[in-house]
Design an enzyme around this catalytic site. Structure first.
Site, short mmCIF file in Angstrom:
data_model
loop_
_atom_site.label_atom_id
_atom_site.label_comp_id
_atom_site.label_asym_id
_atom_site.label_seq_id
_atom_site.Cartn_x
_atom_site.Cartn_y
_atom_site.Cartn_z
CD GLU A 437 -18.58 -2.96 5.21
OE1 GLU A 437 -19.47 -2.34 4.61
OE2 GLU A 437 -18.52 -3.95 6.22
C1 LIG Z 1 -9.25 -1.34 10.34
C2 LIG Z 1 -9.35 -1.94 9.24
C3 LIG Z 1 -10.11 -3.17 9.28
C4 LIG Z 1 -10.19 -4.03 7.98
N1 LIG Z 1 -10.73 -5.26 7.93
C5 LIG Z 1 -10.74 -5.93 6.85
C6 LIG Z 1 -11.44 -7.54 6.76
O1 LIG Z 1 -11.71 -7.72 7.82
N2 LIG Z 1 -11.09 -8.19 5.80
C7 LIG Z 1 -10.50 -7.45 4.68
O2 LIG Z 1 -10.36 -8.28 4.05
N3 LIG Z 1 -10.04 -6.25 4.77
C8 LIG Z 1 -10.35 -5.67 5.68
N4 LIG Z 1 -9.66 -4.23 5.60
C9 LIG Z 1 -9.19 -3.73 4.15
C10 LIG Z 1 -9.90 -2.69 3.70
O3 LIG Z 1 -11.11 -3.10 3.11
C11 LIG Z 1 -8.77 -2.11 2.65
O4 LIG Z 1 -7.92 -1.16 3.63
C12 LIG Z 1 -9.46 -1.00 1.68
O5 LIG Z 1 -10.06 -1.93 0.89
C13 LIG Z 1 -8.51 -0.09 1.15
O6 LIG Z 1 -7.17 -0.64 0.76
P1 LIG Z 1 -5.55 -0.11 0.89
O7 LIG Z 1 -5.86 0.19 2.69
O8 LIG Z 1 -4.70 -1.08 0.57
O9 LIG Z 1 -5.74 1.10 0.15
P2 LIG Z 1 -5.14 1.38 -1.32
O10 LIG Z 1 -6.06 0.38 -2.16
O11 LIG Z 1 -3.80 1.34 -1.22
O12 LIG Z 1 -5.79 2.91 -1.61
C14 LIG Z 1 -5.03 4.05 -1.19
C15 LIG Z 1 -6.24 5.07 -1.79
O13 LIG Z 1 -6.33 5.41 -3.16
C16 LIG Z 1 -7.80 5.19 -3.53
N5 LIG Z 1 -7.89 4.52 -4.68
C17 LIG Z 1 -7.56 3.38 -5.10
N6 LIG Z 1 -7.98 3.15 -6.29
C18 LIG Z 1 -8.55 4.11 -6.66
C19 LIG Z 1 -9.34 4.36 -7.98
N7 LIG Z 1 -9.33 3.56 -8.85
N8 LIG Z 1 -9.87 5.77 -7.91
C20 LIG Z 1 -9.71 6.62 -6.86
N9 LIG Z 1 -8.92 6.31 -5.84
C21 LIG Z 1 -8.38 5.23 -5.96
C22 LIG Z 1 -8.40 4.59 -2.15
O14 LIG Z 1 -9.68 5.12 -2.23
C23 LIG Z 1 -7.62 5.03 -1.12
O15 LIG Z 1 -7.81 6.46 -0.63
C24 LIG Z 1 -9.59 -3.52 6.77
C25 LIG Z 1 -8.94 -2.36 6.79
C26 LIG Z 1 -8.65 -1.67 7.91
C27 LIG Z 1 -7.84 -0.34 7.99
#
Ligand SMILES: Cc1cc2nc3c(=O)[nH]c(=O)nc-3n(C[C@H](O)[C@H](O)[C@H](O)COP(=O)(O)OP(=O)(O)OC[C@H]3O[C@@H](n4cnc5c(N)ncnc54)[C@H](O)[C@@H]3O)c2cc1C
Length: 755
Positions: A437
């Site tokens: 989220e």
């Molecule tokens: C267990 C689990 C359940 C989930 N359930 C769902 C679901 O039901 N439906 C769904 O659609 N998604 C789901 N997600 C996805 C979740 O919302 C994403 O993992 C999350 O949005 C982050 O994306 P990412 O993991 O690709 O990280 P990335 O986007 O690759 O981010 C990596 C890091 O960079 C940081 N970052 C990125 N942009 C910026 C910025 N502009 N400034 C500063 N920092 C930044 C982030 O905070 C993070 O620390 C789930 C994820 C997990 C792990």
């Protein structure tokens, strides 16, 4: 003709076009989602405390209470977190069945559609209680009740869609999931490359207008078992079948997972938490137009719909889970620190243990206060977007600190995994809450203040809307009105912040709140300092503030503290100003004030416009950051809240699932009561320098019944201190041939030598 507008405002209007943050459509839609609430008051620099204290607290109906003490307790009793995580890797079938039968998936669905029609507070209480028993169960129940098909259908679905799907979701005939995240689009979800092309196709034997979908999603909770997938994709109309535009924007649709072309992948294993989660794909999946949530009229409105739903959902699920985590940590760690003895005394008596223990107890107090206040707003029909972002971020971050502290105090007991470890699963779940989220780094650095500054500021959004107005004359008029009000507000804030800072908040407004009155004064003081600094940062940085994430994060931290501390004050008031709880309140205030002062100092020191930075320091912090945090006395008092069985301990950790099963928390609780109940006997034994209670009875130091009480307490404590060990073959298939790991390696050595 107005002199002010044409000769003063107009040049500023032209200049402001350049400096105010420019926004993409998705950013604008995210900003416009939801409402502002108490955050707007904090942003004025002069919060009206009577308004905060007058908000009705969140309460439960009789029916909701009965559900919590009926089906929720029953479900808790079915859940064995160790077996769920390490043996079954899933909830047991009877738990799935129970969840569906008792409509746990339909808590937020109105009764007219067969759901339970619970309030946000009831939903939060259910998640809170389940979380204290099994994270996998809590997440399983949480997801269909937060952002997903149910919520989206209720808000944006057509009548036909609601009638068709909501009853099926309410009773678990359909299991929903929501697919937004894809491999290339995580935090920047709006950059997804999943597509829906408008075309004609055959659906259930008829040729209809619809969309051909292609997608690849991952991390989708409940994805592997879902029968109804809420899908976000970008809609395109290359053949102009419905209008002139080709790129229609992000759209959300309902995809029954049995449709041809839908592929449900295997399962991910998120940090050994075994709630269902996995990837899915679609290859040329055709859906008719009326599978778009809200129908064709909602084509391209998906992002706005998602952001609106998130504005409420983010304030419930993870904050409830985190508040439960902190309360669990407080209850369990206080009890453990009391029964675990080293160097001849309870470890809870060491100052080194008191410090993290006080932090856990105060965090539990604060998080539950904030959860209840946020639920009160949600119960009243608000959708506070900025506050829900603050809650998601702060609750999960603080839970992380509380659980880390709990692990450190438990030491080996919590490190060694097994059925007797009641903390390990919670510890492993922390990164999940931090990531989902809206990952926390992004939320802290970009969202809280980025969104808060524009939404909750009294004039900024009106100014930006005026600047975005296509009719320039109309825009100038609107800007003229908002801008000069803003100027008046800024001057008032400047003098307010100056006066309050230089007098240490002594005359800042506060309600008569007994011992807590001074805390309100300090918050009034910090709110005006925050409002002034925020205005100056916006003025000197304009749109560049968006890229100054470190500055933005510091502003976000101050806004977060102001909100959380307001919630703590409200809790203290609502609970009847309990003297015993004052230590927790004082801890929260001292720690929050320290953060606020440090962040203000950091902002003044790092603002790129050095003249304004120095000026702000002179106005709001003439003597620098001076709050040191909780005193040793407060830390000691706060730690005592969880080291003794008391009404204060019950208020701090209410209704954490207790199942009389001689496992986990129940076993610990029993030992805690026995140990604290035999404290006097233990004291007599120590004074007589005796350890053997039989000997003490013989010598008349204690009575027989006192001796038996002590023995029972010692036995119960010893049981809690136990950790698990496993037969080698139970841990690894490579030991299959031998039950003894020594034998295994001996055999291996012999085989090597022979070959
Ligand atoms: C267990 C689990 C359940 C989930 N359930 C769902 C679901 O039901 N439906 C769904 O659609 N998604 C789901 N997600 C996805 C979740 O919302 C994403 O993992 C999350 O949005 C982050 O994306 P990412 O993991 O690709 O990280 P990335 O986007 O690759 O981010 C990596 C890091 O960079 C940081 N970052 C990125 N942009 C910026 C910025 N502009 N400034 C500063 N920092 C930044 C982030 O905070 C993070 O620390 C789930 C994820 C997990 C792990």
């Amino acid at each position: 003709m107005s002199f002010r507008r044409d000769f003063i405002t107009k040049p500023i209007f032209s200049w402001a076009h350049g400096v105010l943050p420019s926004m993409s459509d998705t950013e604008r839609e995210a900003l416009e989602a939801g409402d502002v609430w108490w955050d707007a008051d904090l942003f004025t620099g002069n919060p009206d405390w009577t308004k905060l204290l007058a908000y009705a607290p969140a309460t439960l109906t009789e029916e909701e209470k009965a559900f919590l003490h009926g089906p929720v307790d029953e479900l808790c009793a079915m859940l064995d977190d160790w077996k769920i995580n390490w043996e079954w890797r899933d909830l047991p079938p009877e738990a799935w069945d129970f969840i569906k039968r008792h409509k746990f998936f339909g808590m937020i669905i109105p009764k007219e559609f067969g759901g339970l029609g619970f309030s946000p507070y009831a939903h939060s209480e259910v998640v809170r209680k389940l979380s204290s028993r099994s994270l996998a169960a809590a997440v399983t129940v949480m997801v269909p009740n937060s952002l997903g098909p149910g919520e989206l259908l209720m808000r944006f679905g057509t009548k036909e869609q609601q009638d068709k799907w909501l009853p099926r979701l309410a009773d678990g005939r359909d299991i929903p999931c929501f697919g937004l995240t894809s491999p290339e689009a995580g935090s920047d979800a709006a950059s997804m490359i999943d597509t829906g092309i408008i075309c004609k196709g055959t659906f259930e034997g008829r040729e209809v207008l619809g969309l051909k979908l292609n997608w690849h999603k991952r991390y989708i909770t409940l994805g592997p078992v879902a029968t109804l997938l809420g899908l976000a994709f970008k809609a395109h109309d290359p053949d102009h079948l419905i209008g002139h535009a080709e790129d229609l924007g992000i759209t959300v649709a309902l995809i029954p997972t049995h449709l041809p072309g839908v592929q449900i992948g295997h399962r991910h294993l998120p940090a050994m938490q075994v709630f269902q989660n996995g990837p899915n794909w679609g290859r040329d999946v055709f859906i008719p137009m009326d599978y778009i949530i809200g129908g064709e009229a909602r084509l391209g409105q998906g992002w706005k719909m998602l952001m609106t739903a998130l504005a409420a959902g983010r304030g419930i699920s993870l904050p409830s889970l985190s508040a439960a985590g902190a309360a669990f940590a407080a209850r369990a760690t206080g009890a453990y620190a009391r029964i675990r003895e080293q160097f001849g005394v309870s470890i809870g008596k060491f100052e080194g243990i008191e410090e993290p223990l006080a932090r856990i107890a105060a965090t539990a107090y604060l998080l539950d206060a904030a959860r209840r206040l946020t639920c009160a707003a949600l119960n009243a029909g608000q959708h506070p977007a900025v506050i829900s972002g603050i809650m998601k971020l702060q609750a999960t971050e603080r839970m992380r600190i509380a659980i880390d502290d709990a692990m450190d105090i438990h030491a080996g007991k919590a490190v060694i995994d097994g059925p007797q470890n009641y903390l390990g699963s919670l510890y492993r779940s922390v990164p999940v809450g931090i990531t989902v989220e809206g990952a926390n780094i992004l939320t802290r650095n970009l969202i809280v203040f980025g969104q808060g500054a524009i939404r909750a500021h009294p004039y900024l959004l009106s100014e930006m809307n005026a600047l975005g107005e296509t009719d320039r004359a109309k825009g100038l008029d609107a800007f003229d009105s908002a801008f000069w009000k803003h100027v008046g507000h800024s001057f008032a804030t400047l003098f307010r912040a100056w006066g309050r800072s230089w007098t240490g908040g002594a005359f800042a407004p506060a309600p008569d709140a007994g011992d807590a009155t001074g805390f309100y004064r300090q918050l009034s003081r910090y709110s005006s300092a925050f409002a002034l600094c925020a205005d100056m940062a916006l003025l000197t940085l304009g749109g560049a503030l968006k890229r100054k994430e470190m500055l933005s994060a510091r502003f976000g931290d101050i806004l977060s503290e102001l909100y959380l501390l307001s919630a703590a004050l409200k809790r203290w008031e609502e609970e009847g100003r309990q003297p015993a709880d004052f230590a927790a309140l004082e801890w929260c205030m001292a720690s929050g004030f320290r953060t606020i002062e440090n962040r203000l100092a950091e902002i003044c020191a790092n603002l790129p416009n050095r003249f304004v930075g120095v000026l702000l320091k002179f106005v709001v912090q003439p003597f620098g950051a001076r709050v040191l945090g909780p005193s040793d006395k407060v830390v000691h008092q706060c730690a005592q809240l969880v080291l003794e069985p008391s009404a204060a301990r019950e208020r701090l950790t209410p209704d954490i699932a207790h199942v009389d099963d001689d496992r986990g928390l129940a076993r610990l609780e029993k030992a805690f009561l026995l140990v604290t109940g035999s404290e006097e006997v233990a004291k007599k034994m120590r004074a007589a320098r005796l350890h053997d209670w039989n000997e003490a009875v013989k010598r008349g130091v204690i009575t027989q019944s006192e001796g038996e009480r002590l023995a029972a307490a010692r036995e119960a404590a010893a049981k809690v201190i136990e950790v698990d060990d496993f037969a080698p073959e139970a841990l690894s298939p490579i030991y299959k041939k031998s039950a003894d790991v020594h034998q295994f390696f001996q055999d291996l050595g012999e085989q090597r030598a022979a070959s």
